[in-house]
Design an enzyme around this catalytic site. Sequence first.
Site, PDB file in Angstrom:
ATOM      1  N   ASP A 166      13.874  -7.966 -17.514  1.00  8.41           N
ATOM      2  CA  ASP A 166      12.773  -7.695 -16.715  1.00  8.41           C
ATOM      3  C   ASP A 166      13.407  -7.441 -15.293  1.00  8.41           C
ATOM      4  O   ASP A 166      14.505  -7.891 -15.212  1.00  8.41           O
ATOM      5  CB  ASP A 166      11.622  -8.625 -16.845  1.00  8.41           C
ATOM      6  CG  ASP A 166      10.114  -7.863 -16.346  1.00  8.41           C
ATOM      7  OD1 ASP A 166      10.233  -6.869 -15.880  1.00  8.41           O
ATOM      8  OD2 ASP A 166       9.325  -8.902 -16.329  1.00  8.41           O
ATOM      9  N   CYS A 197      12.894  -4.043   2.722  1.00  7.47           N
ATOM     10  CA  CYS A 197      12.795  -5.008   1.807  1.00  7.47           C
ATOM     11  C   CYS A 197      13.439  -4.482   0.409  1.00  7.47           C
ATOM     12  O   CYS A 197      13.342  -3.395  -0.252  1.00  7.47           O
ATOM     13  CB  CYS A 197      11.283  -4.500   1.516  1.00  7.47           C
ATOM     14  SG  CYS A 197      10.459  -5.752   0.239  1.00  7.47           S
ATOM     15  N   SER A 255       8.942  -0.992 -15.353  1.00  7.91           N
ATOM     16  CA  SER A 255      10.074  -1.158 -14.019  1.00  7.91           C
ATOM     17  C   SER A 255      11.125  -1.879 -14.666  1.00  7.91           C
ATOM     18  O   SER A 255      12.377  -1.808 -14.116  1.00  7.91           O
ATOM     19  CB  SER A 255       9.369  -2.171 -13.166  1.00  7.91           C
ATOM     20  OG  SER A 255       8.618  -3.290 -13.595  1.00  7.91           O
ATOM     21  N   CYS A 266       0.872  -1.075   0.177  1.00  2.92           N
ATOM     22  CA  CYS A 266      -0.096   0.190   0.090  1.00  2.92           C
ATOM     23  C   CYS A 266       0.821   1.446  -0.193  1.00  2.92           C
ATOM     24  O   CYS A 266       2.045   1.212   0.076  1.00  2.92           O
ATOM     25  CB  CYS A 266      -0.965   0.202   1.408  1.00  2.92           C
ATOM     26  SG  CYS A 266      -1.877  -1.408   1.339  1.00  2.92           S
ATOM     27  N   CYS A 281      13.041 -13.367   0.119  1.00  3.21           N
ATOM     28  CA  CYS A 281      12.260 -14.177  -0.828  1.00  3.21           C
ATOM     29  C   CYS A 281      13.359 -14.568  -1.992  1.00  3.21           C
ATOM     30  O   CYS A 281      12.786 -15.539  -2.749  1.00  3.21           O
ATOM     31  CB  CYS A 281      11.272 -13.034  -1.574  1.00  3.21           C
ATOM     32  SG  CYS A 281      12.326 -11.638  -2.213  1.00  3.21           S
TER      33      CYS A 281
END
Length: 460
Positions: free
Chosen positions: A359, A250, A297, A6, A450
């Site tokens: 990417d 992060c 991106s 968010c 991750c």
Amino acid sequence: MLMENCGLFAAYSKDSRYNVTGRIIEGLLALQHRGQEAAGIAVSDGIKIQTYKGKGVVNSVFNKSISQKIKGYFGIGHVRYSTNGFSNFVNAQPLTVRYKNEFFSIAHNGQIENSAELKKIFEEKGSIFMTTSDTELIPHLLVNNFKKAPSKWESKEVGKVIDKSIGPSYSLLLLFENKIIVLRDAFGYRPLFLCETKNGIYVASEDSAFKIFPLRDANIREIKPGEAVEIKDGIIKSYEINPNKNYKFCFFEQVYFARPDSNVFGENVHLMREKLGELCAKENPIDADIVIPVMDSGFSAALGYSKASGIPLEMGLMRNKYVGRTFIDPDIQERKLGVRRKLSPVKEVIENKRLVLVDDSIVRGTTVKYIVKMLRENGAQEVHIRIASPMVVNTCHWGVDIPDKNDLICSTKSLKEIEVLVNADSIKFISLTNLLNSLGSDGRKYCLHCFQNDWGETSF
């Protein structure tokens, strides 16, 4: 693509006659990339709080009449992607509640990992929950600890209660009838910035959101992990709630989430992504004719790949800027259709060419599969995929809705299997070792969970 969390924005005018609603809406527009499911604002005129929110992007939720009707000289705003809770209107934020005849509002970016445990405790005490969002736990937590009216709660004590009780990932805006409290968790998972100008005070998830305002002589800084900031009577007060130095920023903010013109965790996002593209080119060279970015991106990384490899950069995929980011849509079938809506191949650029498709990341493999299909349909001779980050092999419980490990293509399949599945001539990633070496001592401040299996290694 990866599902996001968010965006938060707050505004405080030092002139109580000025209505900040329009400024909050503008701030949310600048943060639209962080969530497109819902948007909302809550503003105070010093006496009462008004809240307005709805499903959809900012421009579909708000119009000129709303900005004129909802009035106050300070307030908070939120754009939402559901990392915890269903995508429906009742979960839209800010969440405004009433206690002891006073309203207060909360906007939250992050994820409360111990939410199930806390909810069970409150339900056993007789609490009733109106939403499925973990954010609703916060007002229950506060009213159970403070028995007086919310306007009398001490900002430092609010910070201490939240730091002690929930975690690990939150950036919070709390709006009261007389002040705003800003909180960032002790690990600093999500970025959060404070800006003071001659006439106002602003808070945002990214500093790029401040650029729409006149910033001459502005004082902009990142709110520290474990810090509480109080904005009241035009004055900023800071409190150190938790002096923890074991940061866990992060890294996907650098890879994908943040705007390229933002500066997060002490680094410019565009330059970091360009550096990642250079790393990928040096580690994973290939003989090809042109480099093509997956917009938007992937552009900075593709630029870095092109510079390091000497292969020219071309715009072989054009993006329809009026279509939202495909990962935002919770429905997977809709996301597949969204790839074709969003990206259009330029046949004259790619026909009979050997392509390096750059990417930022691969999560499920759904998006890249359809991109390769479109490129081949338009005459690409070869398609070599280069990903400017390590393989995503693990889930996240700290504010990013990464799917179950079984849904992560790099967790369940080998590189050869992925090549076959997406119909690529080759596919390569940055190794985690190479990434850490390039970051040096700064690598210790990032959360790279991750990219790691449960035993701390990647699945190369």
